[in-house]
Design an enzyme around this catalytic site. Structure first.
Site, PDB file in Angstrom:
ATOM      1  N   GLU A  23       0.810  -1.223   0.000  1.00 51.46           N
ATOM      2  CA  GLU A  23       0.000   0.000   0.000  1.00 51.46           C
ATOM      3  C   GLU A  23       0.841   1.270   0.000  1.00 51.46           C
ATOM      4  OE1 GLU A  23       0.392  -1.275   4.327  1.00 51.46           O
ATOM      5  OE2 GLU A  23       0.082  -2.210   2.376  1.00 51.46           O
ATOM      6  N   GLY A 226       1.383  54.750   8.896  1.00 54.18           N
ATOM      7  CA  GLY A 226       1.660  53.949   7.719  1.00 54.18           C
ATOM      8  C   GLY A 226       1.709  54.831   6.491  1.00 54.18           C
ATOM      9  N   VAL A 231      -2.585  55.138  12.933  1.00 55.28           N
ATOM     10  CA  VAL A 231      -3.334  54.164  13.718  1.00 55.28           C
ATOM     11  C   VAL A 231      -3.462  54.709  15.138  1.00 55.28           C
ATOM     12  CG1 VAL A 231      -3.455  51.788  14.568  1.00 55.28           C
ATOM     13  CG2 VAL A 231      -2.408  52.271  12.335  1.00 55.28           C
ATOM     14  N   ASP A 340       4.181  39.989   3.290  1.00 56.47           N
ATOM     15  CA  ASP A 340       4.935  40.999   4.041  1.00 56.47           C
ATOM     16  C   ASP A 340       5.173  40.532   5.473  1.00 56.47           C
ATOM     17  OD1 ASP A 340       6.370  43.350   4.210  1.00 56.47           O
ATOM     18  OD2 ASP A 340       4.653  44.577   4.755  1.00 56.47           O
ATOM     19  N   LYS A 342       7.118  40.097   8.535  1.00 54.89           N
ATOM     20  CA  LYS A 342       8.286  40.742   9.142  1.00 54.89           C
ATOM     21  C   LYS A 342       7.957  41.065  10.592  1.00 54.89           C
ATOM     22  CE  LYS A 342       6.984  45.361   7.412  1.00 54.89           C
ATOM     23  NZ  LYS A 342       7.465  46.533   6.644  1.00 54.89           N
ATOM     24  N   ASN A 345       5.158  43.494  11.660  1.00 57.41           N
ATOM     25  CA  ASN A 345       3.773  43.086  11.434  1.00 57.41           C
ATOM     26  C   ASN A 345       3.329  41.956  12.354  1.00 57.41           C
ATOM     27  OD1 ASN A 345       3.470  44.996   9.449  1.00 57.41           O
ATOM     28  ND2 ASN A 345       3.946  43.599   7.776  1.00 57.41           N
ATOM     29  N   ASP A 358      -1.417  43.787   9.316  1.00 48.79           N
ATOM     30  CA  ASP A 358      -1.049  44.536   8.105  1.00 48.79           C
ATOM     31  C   ASP A 358      -1.121  43.674   6.851  1.00 48.79           C
ATOM     32  OD1 ASP A 358      -0.194  46.295   6.208  1.00 48.79           O
ATOM     33  OD2 ASP A 358       1.428  47.116   7.406  1.00 48.79           O
ATOM     34  N   THR A 377       9.050  43.703   1.865  1.00 45.77           N
ATOM     35  CA  THR A 377      10.148  44.421   2.510  1.00 45.77           C
ATOM     36  C   THR A 377      11.460  43.754   2.097  1.00 45.77           C
ATOM     37  OG1 THR A 377       8.714  44.970   4.382  1.00 45.77           O
ATOM     38  CG2 THR A 377      11.105  45.117   4.743  1.00 45.77           C
TER      39      THR A 377
END
Length: 527
Positions: A23, A226, A231, A340, A342, A345, A358, A377
């Site tokens: 199998e 940003g 924010v 992204d 990193k 984030n 993000d 990035t």
């Protein structure tokens, strides 16, 4: 009727009538590990690998077709075809006899059910004082209907109704919470019994933010900025909750022709409901701005924490990477590529657990397809992006490898004074990077597998996907179940009173950026 296995001249074992051999060779394209020798006359049935996979494909297509017909007239019909295929693969059939409780009121939600055959009675209370005599029949559900989704959409929520098999036989397709979260996430409420049951339920409605107005929100402090705006930490006194409000200038978005990216970020976040991804609760717009009302994580970014501590222990890095792996698994199951990954984030919540945020570069890439957008990035960009060879989900695994190296050593493996030099370093590859002697051997191997130049042979990009990362030696003693259930105690738990001082800004009434221009083109009408 007996056969012997012979390996390197020795008799290993004997098989007889009714037993199966070979199998593994059917499941996987592998060489025979043993020799099979008949010691008496035998008759065997055999199945070729091609026939097995053909038959398996036919059964899979049948399951997908059945599921599509079942949900054709429900909100599930709006799921992407690729997602429905994955639901069909993940769901298992469960059979119940008449009178069996499929779901009991008060149980923690663990399973989502779609009725394939038979009828199910939904019983509960109408809002009066609950007692067994007050229990009412709220709905009789038949083929194609589903139940159990609401308690899965709020972690730890309890079922507010009973689901009882009403016909002699009931067959349901069952999807476990983990698979439901990854593949479906949120379904619009269709059934009246949800409204009735919720009147007596202590559980918050799935969307208590629907009637929230921008004018209700009070700005507490500035959290960051940003490309398109700022924010803020904000509060709603009516709800008694804190949020992060991402305020983006419409005039700048239009000037840079980024409308599609902002809309896509919103749509992708609306699909996501994971403990390891920052949640989007709702959106706002006015003449100057569009807004994303997000889950707030005040425990600092991983970037600021690593900058302060220089590097993390093997165990602590493993915990943070584990959280990120869960986030990526959830996204990739939905064919979402973040692009992204990193330190900046990755945010810590009040428990010390990590959440991915993000989604400005995120996109949907279907299996077998690629995209050529240059984004990300530089220190974390996979070589196929910078070379513009076309890329897919594998770019997130490259970034994951870079991140693991950085967490353990305090610096990126690919870093230089200019982007062009960084790209040249990535082309030279991870084998040209010196690894410190203090780094765990299995961690080194994992980084090298994830930062494989050829995206087709990169760990995480094989048929098992993220499971290959989870099963790597570096995670040998890591308890993934405890991580998902929040049962791992992080080495670092944020002191929110102290960490809040890291954010500049001051309290005050909500105010707008006066330099922003009025923008009324209408691209944001669905915000």
């Amino acid at each position: 009727m007996n056969d012997h296995f012979i390996e390197q001249g020795a008799v290993e074992s004997t098989i007889s009538q009714g037993q199966v051999i070979g199998e593994v060779g059917i499941f996987y394209e592998s060489n025979r590990a043993v020799t099979l020798l008949a010691i008496t006359p035998v008759t065997t049935w055999f199945l070729r690998r091609s026939a097995y996979h053909y038959g398996k494909g036919i059964l899979k297509k049948r399951r997908i077709s059945e599921l599509k017909k079942l949900v054709a007239c429900t909100a599930l019909a709006s799921l992407r075809p690729a997602t429905l295929e994955k639901v069909a693969d993940a769901a298992t059939e469960e059979e119940f006899v008449k009178g069996t409780y499929i779901i009991r009121r008060g149980d923690v939600g663990r399973t989502f059910h779609i009725i394939k055959y038979g009828t199910v009675d939904i019983t509960g209370f109408d809002g009066s004082v609950p007692s067994e005599s007050d229990e009412l029949l709220l709905e009789c559900m038949s083929k194609g209907k589903y139940f159990g989704e609401k308690a899965l959409q709020v972690n730890g929520a309890k079922q507010t109704f009973n689901a009882v098999a009403a016909s002699d036989k009931v067959i349901c397709l069952a999807l476990e919470k983990r698979d439901f979260d990854r593949l479906i996430g949120r379904i619009p409420v269709e059934s009246n019994f949800d409204e009735l049951a919720e009147q007596s339920s202590p559980v918050l409605p799935l969307d208590p933010f629907m009637n929230l107005k921008l004018s209700e929100l009070r700005k507490e402090m500035y959290l960051g900025s940003g490309t398109f705006g700022e924010v803020y930490l904000i509060t709603s006194r009516r709800l008694g909750k804190m949020f992060a409000l991402k305020q983006m200038r419409k005039d700048v978005i239009v000037e840079r022709n980024e409308q599609r990216h902002i809309i896509r970020e919103k749509e992708i976040l609306q699909q996501c409901r994971s403990d390891f991804i920052v949640s989007l609760f709702r959106t706002f717009r006015d003449q100057k701005f569009v807004y994303l009302l997000l889950e707030v994580c005040l425990g600092r970014s991983l970037w600021s924490l690593l900058k302060y501590e220089q590097n993390f222990s093997d165990g602590r890095a493993k915990f943070y990477v584990g959280c990120l792996v869960e986030a990526l698994d959830y996204l990739h199951m939905k064919e979402i590529v973040h692009r992204d990954i990193k330190l900046e984030n990755l945010l810590l919540d009040e428990r010390g657990y990590l959440k991915l945020t993000d989604f400005g570069f995120a996109t949907i890439i279907k299996a077998g397809e690629k995209t050529w957008t240059f984004c990300g990035t530089p220190q974390y960009i996979a070589p196929e992006i910078s070379r513009q060879e076309g890329h897919d989900v594998a770019v997130d695994f490259w970034s994951l490898g870079v991140l693991i190296f950085e967490l353990l050593n305090g610096n990126c493996p690919f870093d230089a004074h200019s982007d062009d030099v960084i790209y040249q370093l990535t082309y030279a590859g991870i084998d040209a990077v010196p690894f410190p002697k203090s780094m765990n051997t299995s961690a080194i191997k994992l980084v090298k597998f994830l930062c494989e130049q050829n995206s087709n042979t990169r760990l995480g990009h094989f048929k098992n996907g993220v499971a290959d990362v989870r099963n790597h030696q570096w995670f040998k003693d890591f308890d993934w179940s405890d991580l998902r259930n929040g049962n791992i105690q992080p080495e670092y738990v944020p002191n929110l009173k102290l960490d809040r001082r890291d954010h500049s800004g001051s309290s005050g009434a909500w105010s707008q950026n006066k330099s922003a221009k009025i923008e009324l083109s209408g691209w944001d009408e669905n915000f």
